[in-house]
Design an enzyme around this catalytic site. Sequence first.
Site, PDB file in Angstrom:
ATOM      1  N   ASP A 486       0.862  -1.201   0.000  1.00 34.11           N
ATOM      2  CA  ASP A 486       0.000   0.000   0.000  1.00 34.11           C
ATOM      3  C   ASP A 486       0.893   1.244   0.000  1.00 34.11           C
ATOM      4  O   ASP A 486       1.865   1.347   0.771  1.00 34.11           O
ATOM      5  CB  ASP A 486      -0.901   0.017   1.228  1.00 34.11           C
ATOM      6  CG  ASP A 486      -1.867   1.185   1.205  1.00 34.11           C
ATOM      7  OD1 ASP A 486      -2.868   1.104   0.473  1.00 34.11           O
ATOM      8  OD2 ASP A 486      -1.600   2.180   1.908  1.00 34.11           O
ATOM      9  N   ASN A 494      -2.170  12.886  -4.194  1.00 33.45           N
ATOM     10  CA  ASN A 494      -3.074  13.373  -5.235  1.00 33.45           C
ATOM     11  C   ASN A 494      -3.585  14.766  -4.928  1.00 33.45           C
ATOM     12  O   ASN A 494      -3.709  15.606  -5.832  1.00 33.45           O
ATOM     13  CB  ASN A 494      -4.255  12.417  -5.391  1.00 33.45           C
ATOM     14  CG  ASN A 494      -3.917  11.196  -6.240  1.00 33.45           C
ATOM     15  OD1 ASN A 494      -2.991  11.238  -7.034  1.00 33.45           O
ATOM     16  ND2 ASN A 494      -4.662  10.112  -6.039  1.00 33.45           N
ATOM     17  N   HIS A 499      -4.006  14.423  -9.949  1.00 36.08           N
ATOM     18  CA  HIS A 499      -4.225  13.015 -10.331  1.00 36.08           C
ATOM     19  C   HIS A 499      -3.312  12.552 -11.461  1.00 36.08           C
ATOM     20  O   HIS A 499      -2.948  11.375 -11.518  1.00 36.08           O
ATOM     21  CB  HIS A 499      -5.682  12.808 -10.718  1.00 36.08           C
ATOM     22  CG  HIS A 499      -6.609  12.828  -9.540  1.00 36.08           C
ATOM     23  ND1 HIS A 499      -6.765  11.773  -8.687  1.00 36.08           N
ATOM     24  CD2 HIS A 499      -7.439  13.816  -9.067  1.00 36.08           C
ATOM     25  CE1 HIS A 499      -7.642  12.079  -7.738  1.00 36.08           C
ATOM     26  NE2 HIS A 499      -8.074  13.326  -7.942  1.00 36.08           N
ATOM     27  N   ASP A 503      -1.118   9.275 -11.238  1.00 36.66           N
ATOM     28  CA  ASP A 503      -1.087   8.114 -12.131  1.00 36.66           C
ATOM     29  C   ASP A 503       0.337   7.766 -12.536  1.00 36.66           C
ATOM     30  O   ASP A 503       0.728   6.588 -12.583  1.00 36.66           O
ATOM     31  CB  ASP A 503      -1.924   8.389 -13.375  1.00 36.66           C
ATOM     32  CG  ASP A 503      -3.415   8.447 -13.074  1.00 36.66           C
ATOM     33  OD1 ASP A 503      -3.804   8.017 -11.971  1.00 36.66           O
ATOM     34  OD2 ASP A 503      -4.185   8.922 -13.935  1.00 36.66           O
ATOM     35  N   GLU A 530      -4.380   2.380  -4.781  1.00 37.26           N
ATOM     36  CA  GLU A 530      -2.924   2.479  -4.608  1.00 37.26           C
ATOM     37  C   GLU A 530      -2.339   1.218  -3.989  1.00 37.26           C
ATOM     38  O   GLU A 530      -1.210   1.232  -3.500  1.00 37.26           O
ATOM     39  CB  GLU A 530      -2.581   3.694  -3.731  1.00 37.26           C
ATOM     40  CG  GLU A 530      -3.042   3.593  -2.277  1.00 37.26           C
ATOM     41  CD  GLU A 530      -4.463   4.080  -2.046  1.00 37.26           C
ATOM     42  OE1 GLU A 530      -4.808   4.370  -0.890  1.00 37.26           O
ATOM     43  OE2 GLU A 530      -5.222   4.176  -3.031  1.00 37.26           O
TER      44      GLU A 530
END
Length: 619
Positions: A486, A494, A499, A503, A530
């Site tokens: 994680d 973010n 975003h 990514d 994530e």
Amino acid sequence: MSVIRKARGARHLMAVLYGIAVFLAFGVWSEVTSWNAYRERVSSQLAETARAVGNHVDDVIEVAKQPLGALALDLDRDWATALGGLHFISTMRTLAEQSRFVRSLAFVRADGYLVESTLSPLSPGLNLGHRDYFEHHKTSPSLEPHIGNPAFGPVIRDWFITISRRVNRPDGTFAGVLLATVSIDHFAKFFDGYALGEGRTLLLIGTDGRVLLRLPVEASSSVVSLAQTKFFRERLVVEPFGTAEYTSPFDGERRVGGYFRSAASGITSTVGVATSTLFADWVRQVAMRWAFALMAVMGAVFLGIRWQRQSWMRERSEAETAARVAEFRVIANASSDLIEKLDHAGTREYVSPSARDLLGREPEDLIGHPIFFGYGPEAEADWRAALSRIRGGSSVERLIFSKTAVDGGTIWLESLITKAADTGGMVVVTRNITGQKMLQEKLDAQTKIDELTRVFNKRHFNAALQSLTSAALAPGGRPFSLLIVDVDRFKMFNDTYGHVPGDACLRRIATAIASAVRASQDVVARYGGEEFALLLPDVGPERAADIAEKVRAAVFDLGIEHRANVPWGRVTVSIGCATFDGTILREANELVVLADRALYRAKTEARNAVRVHEPVGGV
């Protein structure tokens, strides 16, 4: 110009006529060859039938000889009382009833009168001294059984043959004949069981050339002897089994057939069919082909006449015709299907020219070899299994396999194997499906790959997890480990950077994780958001912890800025580990729960850390 055109038309007509003549000549040659092959095939079948009949005749003779031997033994033991006693008569009837083939048993005394017969209580007292078997035994001292000529029984009005044995008095003088009869109807039924059709005949010939039996039965056949024929004097001595063509001494018909001479009894069985009957059968079989051939000839004549009449139009249409021929050649050359004919064992009997392109071999080099020859050892097991299923009753089998091409690359082939019910062989059609295979693999990969990170998706992860779990629970199964990764405080990343950078960050993390594990064995998947999950086959708890630490360090070393992730100021991950060894855990989801608990500890106790599940109280 018209003279030239007429001359060209005449040449065209001559070419058509010549083609028709060649076609007819080839047709005649083909049909003569077909007739000869049919005649040889039928002759071979009749020879096998003759062998079967001969073996059956031997069996019948052996069975019929047994009661004669038993009765002769009774007479040898007590000549004075056996012949006139009730025990002898009872024994004779019992043996006749117990025998499968014997029609009747009888005893004829030295003066030719019938003493006892199992066929009818009214039979005793008949004078049989004129019978051939009685005269034979009266003049011959041999105790060997004798097979007599066919006879017609007046009691139950049927035809039969006799098997007889001489009986001597204690002083060696002739005492009479023990007689067993076998109904000719028995041989007729056995012969009819082969369903050979009308016009077939059966001859049984004795060692001295006498005709013992002819089916269909004729009274005159029993007086015919073949002892002086070339077939009996020369052919049987050299070849006791084979085929022959001869003129029947009974009806003058020309016949073909097969024969078999028994080494045990010396009796020759011949099964024949009139050449005229055989020819009529063949004509019925090829009549349709002749009709098509006649239609083809008529069509050729029509086309030739039409061609001559329209020859003046050809100069104008030559370019169009050439274009059409070129188009046809392009279509024909583009066909890559390979067609092969196999025998029942899977050996190639015919290979089409497409073998050059598909397999890189000449068709002649493949004929006579097993179908899997030329495909490599990896495909051989699949081919053997498919052929076995075909021989076991399957009508169609489909195989997909790879092969090394001539240029060293890999091509994928699809073969459809169809059983030919009429011949017992098989027909195989093989085509190149490399393009379809690559497309399918690409589509399969797209269903397994996460679009953003380019690692496996959760669907593929679940399938791989279930497969490893089943393997671990099987006898001799191996353990495997699960890592759940994680990204720490990724929502803040973010919120801080957006975003799109988020990514890009996930893609770099996925690449770093994949580089830290075994590419050919381990499964790296995006588990959700994530989170990433790793499946490590044949990996226990300690090694799993080492790999998890390697993954954590690989992400840390990326140095991706993350100011909100204090105190490190860069992107980090937390990892939970758990191992499935098939002893405590029994379900895949139990392993996921334990790895998730370990991840929770890593997130709450430290972050940027690795925690391994340690069983407490058995879990």
